[in-house]
Design a protein around this motif. Structure first.
Motif, PDB file in Angstrom:
ATOM      1  N   SER A  56       0.860  -1.132   0.014  1.00 40.09           N
ATOM      2  CA  SER A  56       0.021   0.055   0.043  1.00 40.09           C
ATOM      3  C   SER A  56       0.906   1.167  -0.011  1.00 40.09           C
ATOM      4  O   SER A  56       1.907   1.324   0.812  1.00 40.09           O
ATOM      5  CB  SER A  56      -0.975  -0.014   1.236  1.00 40.09           C
ATOM      6  N   LYS A  85      -3.734   0.623  -2.054  1.00 37.86           N
ATOM      7  CA  LYS A  85      -3.214  -0.874  -2.430  1.00 37.86           C
ATOM      8  C   LYS A  85      -2.997  -0.987  -3.679  1.00 37.86           C
ATOM      9  O   LYS A  85      -3.965  -0.849  -4.446  1.00 37.86           O
ATOM     10  CB  LYS A  85      -4.075  -1.739  -1.635  1.00 37.86           C
ATOM     11  N   SER A 145       2.969  -5.720   2.003  1.00 36.54           N
ATOM     12  CA  SER A 145       1.607  -6.551   2.326  1.00 36.54           C
ATOM     13  C   SER A 145       1.335  -6.812   3.872  1.00 36.54           C
ATOM     14  O   SER A 145       0.141  -6.373   4.240  1.00 36.54           O
ATOM     15  CB  SER A 145       1.600  -7.695   1.419  1.00 36.54           C
ATOM     16  N   SER A 148       0.989  -3.693   5.712  1.00 33.66           N
ATOM     17  CA  SER A 148      -0.491  -2.874   5.334  1.00 33.66           C
ATOM     18  C   SER A 148      -1.644  -3.323   5.894  1.00 33.66           C
ATOM     19  O   SER A 148      -2.460  -2.639   6.203  1.00 33.66           O
ATOM     20  CB  SER A 148      -0.625  -2.807   3.734  1.00 33.66           C
TER      21      SER A 148
END
Length: 287
Positions: A56, A85, A145, A148
């Motif tokens: 993101s 994202k 990932s 985020s």
């Protein structure tokens, strides 16, 4: 001065050069897609690792059509750009590829051919068919990932808790959960090397529990990274008072002591150089 004006002034055409500004610009740009569909020109270098897939990103951007001075799309006017994202919130294929080549703090200019932008149909009424577009993108920060997902979950949980607190008379039931979320957010920002935000959430946690050792520890860590040594010592000593045998707190105090000694030594050396006599020890006005 607009992007197109800068291109027009910075790349003057020769008398026999009939190419457009974007065509002339493309000759000195890096091909990052392999088919010259996405071209890149770095304006300001970034630092650290490049953006990871499924990350993101926090970006500022402006998109331009050729021969137009004003952007057709920009988020530079927003006070706080939102976290987006990859693969979900970003719709341009070219922008995704461009972001994957960027590092934190980087500012770059990209040309996206129609295949990587708005296609053969364009996006009426703003984008004509088969349009090559230019984007200036600044990568402020990104979360991978796992970070985020955790960050978004924590942020959403904190928002829900605030709403719950606004309508709930039993504040003592909500505050422990809010405290945990604030501590986790502070920890995440420390991992992202953003100590100012870590300190902010740590201090919010202390508003709920001013003697919380973990909150004091997080604030001390953040202040150490910010080189606010006296404030770091205050937080860490208070944390040690709450948990005298905590190895993490004691080790952080040792680290602070080492950093502070190095800081003092550098300051002494700087002062010595500033006030050292020049010219082999002769003083001003001496014989």
């Amino acid at each position: 001065m607009s992007v197109f004006s800068r291109l027009r002034n910075g790349i003057p055409p020769s008398r026999d050069d009939c190419r457009s500004p974007y065509e002339r610009l493309s000759q000195r740009m890096l091909d990052i897609s392999g088919d010259r569909g996405v071209l890149k020109d770095i304006i300001r270098e970034g630092a650290g690792d490049p953006v990871t897939p499924d990350a993101s990103v926090l970006v500022k951007y402006s998109g331009y059509l050729e021969h137009m001075d004003k952007p057709f799309d920009s988020n530079y006017f927003r006070k706080a750009p939102r976290l987006m994202k990859l693969g979900e919130d970003i719709t341009l294929w070219g922008m995704e590829l461009g972001l994957l080549s960027m590092r934190r703090g980087e500012l770059a200019r990209f040309l996206f051919k129609p295949t990587y932008a708005y296609g053969t149909l364009g996006c009426p009424p703003l984008i004509p068919p088969n349009a090559t577009v230019l984007f200036e993108i600044e990568l402020i920060d990104f979360l991978d990932s796992a970070e985020s997902d955790k960050f978004c979950a924590l942020s959403a949980a904190l928002l829900l808790l605030h709403r719950r607190l606004a309508i709930c008379e039993e504040q003592h039931l909500v505050e422990p959960a809010e405290l945990l979320v604030l501590l986790n957010l502070s920890f995440v920002y420390l991992k992202l090397d953003r100590p100012a935000m870590a300190l902010r959430y740590g201090e919010q946690a202390l508003l709920i529990d001013q003697r919380n050792a973990k909150a004091l520890f997080r604030c001390g860590q953040a202040c150490l990274l910010l080189t606010e040594y006296e404030q770091a010592r205050d937080f860490l000593v208070r944390a040690q008072k709450e948990q005298p045998c905590n190895h993490d707190i004691n080790n952080e105090l040792k680290k602070l002591s080492s950093h502070y000694r190095n800081y003092v030594d550098r300051e002494k050396e700087m002062c010595h150089r500033m006030f050292a006599p020049c010219g082999g020890g002769s003083s001003v006005g001496g014989n």
